[in-house]
Write an enzyme that holds these catalytic residues in place. Structure first.
Site, PDB file in Angstrom:
ATOM      1  N   LYS A 201       0.817  -1.219   0.000  1.00  4.19           N
ATOM      2  CA  LYS A 201       0.000   0.000   0.000  1.00  4.19           C
ATOM      3  C   LYS A 201       0.853   1.274   0.000  1.00  4.19           C
ATOM      4  O   LYS A 201       2.041   1.228   0.309  1.00  4.19           O
ATOM      5  CB  LYS A 201      -0.961  -0.015   1.201  1.00  4.19           C
ATOM      6  CG  LYS A 201      -1.887  -1.248   1.228  1.00  4.19           C
ATOM      7  CD  LYS A 201      -2.853  -1.289   0.050  1.00  4.19           C
ATOM      8  CE  LYS A 201      -3.372  -2.676  -0.260  1.00  4.19           C
ATOM      9  NZ  LYS A 201      -4.344  -3.231   0.635  1.00  4.19           N
TER      10      LYS A 201
HETATM   11  C1  PLP Z   1      -5.302  -4.313   0.923  1.00  2.00           C
HETATM   12  C2  PLP Z   1      -6.766  -4.188   0.964  1.00  2.00           C
HETATM   13  C3  PLP Z   1      -7.521  -4.583   2.085  1.00  2.00           C
HETATM   14  C4  PLP Z   1      -6.952  -5.369   3.224  1.00  2.00           C
HETATM   15  O1  PLP Z   1      -5.881  -4.827   3.877  1.00  2.00           O
HETATM   16  P1  PLP Z   1      -4.834  -5.776   4.660  1.00  2.00           P
HETATM   17  O2  PLP Z   1      -4.033  -4.788   5.432  1.00  2.00           O
HETATM   18  O3  PLP Z   1      -4.039  -6.508   3.641  1.00  2.00           O
HETATM   19  O4  PLP Z   1      -5.612  -6.690   5.543  1.00  2.00           O
HETATM   20  C5  PLP Z   1      -8.881  -4.341   2.084  1.00  2.00           C
HETATM   21  N1  PLP Z   1      -9.487  -3.759   1.036  1.00  2.00           N
HETATM   22  C6  PLP Z   1      -8.812  -3.389  -0.070  1.00  2.00           C
HETATM   23  C7  PLP Z   1      -9.556  -2.732  -1.185  1.00  2.00           C
HETATM   24  C8  PLP Z   1      -7.433  -3.597  -0.150  1.00  2.00           C
HETATM   25  O5  PLP Z   1      -6.780  -3.240  -1.248  1.00  2.00           O
END
Ligand code: PLP
Length: 415
Positions: A201
């Site tokens: 992210k």
């Molecule tokens: C990455 C992501 C998540 C989940 O996040 P994690 O930290 O990996 O649990 C949820 N929704 C979307 C749209 C994502 O891209």
């Protein structure tokens, strides 16, 4: 950077010289400050619920123009806690897009509720408000709007709809750090908003998540649920609610605080390069970057996504196109599959104890078909990850040059 002229070189996939051999900027980006921040936590011996978690719980809500915030262990945990705080329980329905990461829907199932999938807008790949409206039943408790690729979903239409039906709006902003809808940062425009700091992210602590809200009661409920059902003023072994342990550690918080120093600059750079790339790609027949809604004052560009039309590439499939583009030195991917088709959901709800009005009986995903999501997944979407937007103008331009090169030689690719 080394580039070959597009006119005389054959496709790298077929043995020609590749268009670019230099890698794109790597991710994560870190340095001495991050190292010092982690060491400081280590040496302090204060590894949980200390000054850094308190600091990120001040800084991140401020940065995203929200009143309240809770640091948690992941984006998935953030969604689960937000849904619990919103009062989502067994038998409730929660509307989610069918084109998203699995966590958006899995979190609904994990709190005992039923994910009701709806289709997305073909121009933005974000949840389609008209489809949401059609899916509302008397059991709908919440809508989760995903800001796909970093572009805010239509928060005006969704906000109106949710308010008029007494449904809570949760923003899944896992991909949308810094994103703005009509000059306001996302996250607390809906009732609750969730973020992820997982390694891919745009703000990265390896793992981590965050919940934002302007509603004090929802935020207090989320705080309690994320910390074993405690209350802020109660005793350590006093539990008002059934909660879990979804706390963020001091190490994660320290890394976030030091990584946040780069966030604004990196985000601006991605936006600049994305504009350039959109311009260049739009000149190529059969390539259409996703539309950006005029009300999106800032796009986070967690992904750069464009639509591929094989008709302009001698009928070459998207999969073959991706192979050819990757071979030229441009990492790219096809992205999600229609979520309702994953065996996970059919398996999970086989023995569900309650009927769901959205399904006219027990939840059953076998009959769900969303034409837009299916077209996107079957052969339209091409994904580029955010680190490809952290290079120079030449790096960015090389992406479009490689696409043009593949087009020029497309006939030789017929599979
Ligand atoms: C990455 C992501 C998540 C989940 O996040 P994690 O930290 O990996 O649990 C949820 N929704 C979307 C749209 C994502 O891209």
């Amino acid at each position: 950077m080394t580039t070959a002229s597009t006119s005389d070189a054959g496709l790298a996939l077929l043995g020609g010289a590749l268009l670019r051999s230099d890698p794109f900027p790597s991710w994560p980006v870190f340095g001495a400050e991050d190292e010092a921040a982690i060491l400081e936590v280590l040496r302090s011996g204060s590894w949980f619920l200390g000054d850094r978690v308190a600091e990120i719980e001040r800084r991140f809500p401020q940065f995203h123009q929200a009143r309240h915030g809770i640091a948690v262990s992941s984006g998935t945990a953030a969604l689960q806690v937000a849904l619990e705080a919103a009062g989502v329980r067994l038998g409730d329905e929660v509307i989610v897009p069918s084109y998203t990461f699995v966590a958006t829907a899995a979190s609904v199932a994990l709190v005992g509720a039923v994910p009701v999938f709806v289709d997305v807008d073909p121009a933005t790949y974000c949840i389609d408000p008209a489809s949401v409206e059609a899916a509302v039943t008397e059991r709908t408790r919440a809508v989760v709007a995903v800001h796909f690729a970093g572009q805010p979903a239509d928060l005006d239409a969704l906000g109106r709809l949710c308010r008029s039906r007494g449904i809570l709006l949760i923003e899944d902003a896992a991909q949308a750090h810094c994103a703005e809808w009509r000059d306001r940062r996302v996250g607390a425009i809906g009732d609750l908003g969730t973020f992820s700091f997982q390694a891919s992210k745009n703000l990265n602590a390896g793992e981590g998540g965050f919940i934002l809200s302007d509603d004090e009661e929802l935020a207090e409920a989320a705080w309690s649920i994320h910390n074993c059902g405690r209350t802020r003023t109660g005793a350590w072994y006093e539990h008002a609610l059934v909660g879990g342990n979804y706390r963020m550690s001091e190490f994660q918080a320290a890394l976030l605080l030091s990584q946040m120093r780069n966030l604004e600059d990196q985000s601006r750079l991605r936006s600049r390069n994305a504009s350039l790339l959109s311009e260049r790609l739009s000149e190529i027949e059969g390539i259409r970057p996703l539309d950006v809604d005029a009300r999106v004052s800032r796009h986070a560009y967690h992904l750069f996504v464009f639509r591929y039309d094989p008709a302009a590439f001698a009928g070459v499939s998207r999969e073959r196109f991706l192979e050819a583009l990757s071979a030229e030195g441009i990492p790219c991917a096809s992205g999600y599959r229609p979520l309702y088709r994953e065996p996970a959901f059919q398996a999970r709800f086989r023995d569900y104890p309650l009927d769901s009005p959205a399904f006219g009986g027990r939840p059953d995903y076998a009959a769900v078909h969303h034409p837009v999501t299916e077209r996107i997944c079957a052969g339209e979407a091409v994904w580029l990850t955010q680190n490809l937007l952290l290079g120079s103008e030449e790096d960015t331009a090389s992406i479009a040059e490689a696409v043009a090169k593949v087009q020029q030689h497309a006939r030789r690719l017929a599979d």
